[in-house]
Each structure stands twice: as C-alpha cells, then as structure tokens.
Scaffold this motif. Structure first.
Motif, mmCIF file in Angstrom:
data_model
loop_
_atom_site.group_PDB
_atom_site.id
_atom_site.type_symbol
_atom_site.label_atom_id
_atom_site.label_comp_id
_atom_site.label_asym_id
_atom_site.label_seq_id
_atom_site.Cartn_x
_atom_site.Cartn_y
_atom_site.Cartn_z
ATOM 1 N N SER A 1 -20.035 -22.825 46.790
ATOM 2 C CA SER A 1 -19.922 -24.215 47.253
ATOM 3 C C SER A 1 -20.770 -25.208 46.550
ATOM 4 O O SER A 1 -21.998 -25.262 46.554
ATOM 5 C CB SER A 1 -20.442 -24.272 48.896
ATOM 6 O OG SER A 1 -20.455 -25.420 49.358
ATOM 7 N N TRP A 2 -20.098 -26.212 46.227
ATOM 8 C CA TRP A 2 -20.711 -27.428 45.611
ATOM 9 C C TRP A 2 -21.792 -27.941 46.505
ATOM 10 O O TRP A 2 -22.772 -28.521 46.134
ATOM 11 C CB TRP A 2 -19.999 -28.355 44.947
ATOM 12 C CG TRP A 2 -19.164 -27.880 43.609
ATOM 13 C CD1 TRP A 2 -17.925 -27.766 43.596
ATOM 14 C CD2 TRP A 2 -19.745 -28.049 42.444
ATOM 15 N NE1 TRP A 2 -17.947 -27.289 42.164
ATOM 16 C CE2 TRP A 2 -18.828 -27.646 41.419
ATOM 17 C CE3 TRP A 2 -20.995 -28.223 42.072
ATOM 18 C CZ2 TRP A 2 -19.229 -27.337 40.115
ATOM 19 C CZ3 TRP A 2 -21.448 -28.153 40.653
ATOM 20 C CH2 TRP A 2 -20.575 -27.915 39.685
ATOM 21 N N THR A 3 -21.112 -28.127 47.653
ATOM 22 C CA THR A 3 -21.905 -28.954 48.752
ATOM 23 C C THR A 3 -23.375 -28.278 49.121
ATOM 24 O O THR A 3 -24.248 -28.890 49.058
ATOM 25 C CB THR A 3 -21.060 -28.901 50.178
ATOM 26 O OG1 THR A 3 -19.842 -29.539 50.054
ATOM 27 C CG2 THR A 3 -21.547 -29.503 51.320
ATOM 28 N N PRO B 1 -12.780 -27.232 42.908
ATOM 29 C CA PRO B 1 -13.353 -26.040 43.445
ATOM 30 C C PRO B 1 -13.819 -24.778 42.597
ATOM 31 O O PRO B 1 -13.065 -24.684 41.719
ATOM 32 C CB PRO B 1 -12.043 -25.649 44.489
ATOM 33 C CG PRO B 1 -10.866 -26.333 43.653
ATOM 34 C CD PRO B 1 -11.320 -27.484 42.879
ATOM 35 N N ASP C 1 -16.145 -30.134 45.858
ATOM 36 C CA ASP C 1 -15.763 -29.329 46.432
ATOM 37 C C ASP C 1 -14.006 -29.535 46.446
ATOM 38 O O ASP C 1 -13.007 -28.636 46.372
ATOM 39 C CB ASP C 1 -16.003 -28.910 47.715
ATOM 40 C CG ASP C 1 -17.110 -28.151 47.932
ATOM 41 O OD1 ASP C 1 -17.414 -27.259 46.709
ATOM 42 O OD2 ASP C 1 -18.022 -28.142 48.866
#
Length: 95
Positions: A67-69, A63, A59
């Motif tokens: 959301s990568w998370t 970006p 992230d």
C-alpha cells in the motif's frame, strides 16, 4: 535631630535597572510554549497528510503489492519528526 539621606535618586536608579533587566530578558512565556507545540504539530501533520494524499493517488494510478498510502504515511511521520527535531534544535540554541 539627624536627617535621613535622600534615597529617592537611588531608588529611582534601582527601579530603572530592574526595568531594563526585565525588558532585556523577559523570561519564559506560556504563549511561547503554546507556539512551540503548534509548530511541532504542524511540522509533523503536514508531511503526514501530504504522504497520505500522495499514497492514495499512487494506489489508484500505480497499484503495487504493498500500500502506497501506508508507506507514505509512515514516511511523512518520519520526515515530520526529523523536521520537528531540527526545529527544536535550532530553537534550543537561540536561548
């Protein structure tokens, strides 16, 4: 008077057979169940936490509109569940 036959040798043999059977097949153990729960928990937790840390890093570095998370958290849960499923399947075959 009639004498009873000496059964001590038979009793010793029977006890020895029971002891050998108990040693060869100890039966279910509560500690084994606790260990299984621990292994399943770790096999799910480690990929999940790893996915979160990797997602937080991505992230910041790359970006995106998503959301990568969150994506990698879900991926870690799925991967951990597959690992746990596989491990349970292997343990079930060994009994």
């Amino acid at each position: 008077m009639t004498q009873k036959p000496d059964r001590s040798a038979e009793d010793i043999g029977q006890r020895a057979r029971r002891m050998k059977a108990a040693r060869d097949d100890p039966g279910p153990s509560p500690l084994r169940g606790i260990g299984t729960f621990g292994m399943i928990g770790w096999s799910i937790a480690v990929p999940t936490v790893g996915g979160v840390f990797l997602g937080l890093w991505l992230d910041r570095v790359a970006p995106q509109t998503f959301s990568w998370t969150i994506a990698l958290l879900l991926g870690g849960v799925v991967l951990g569940a597959l690992i746990a499923w596989n491990w349970i399947g292997k343990e079930g075959d060994g009994r």
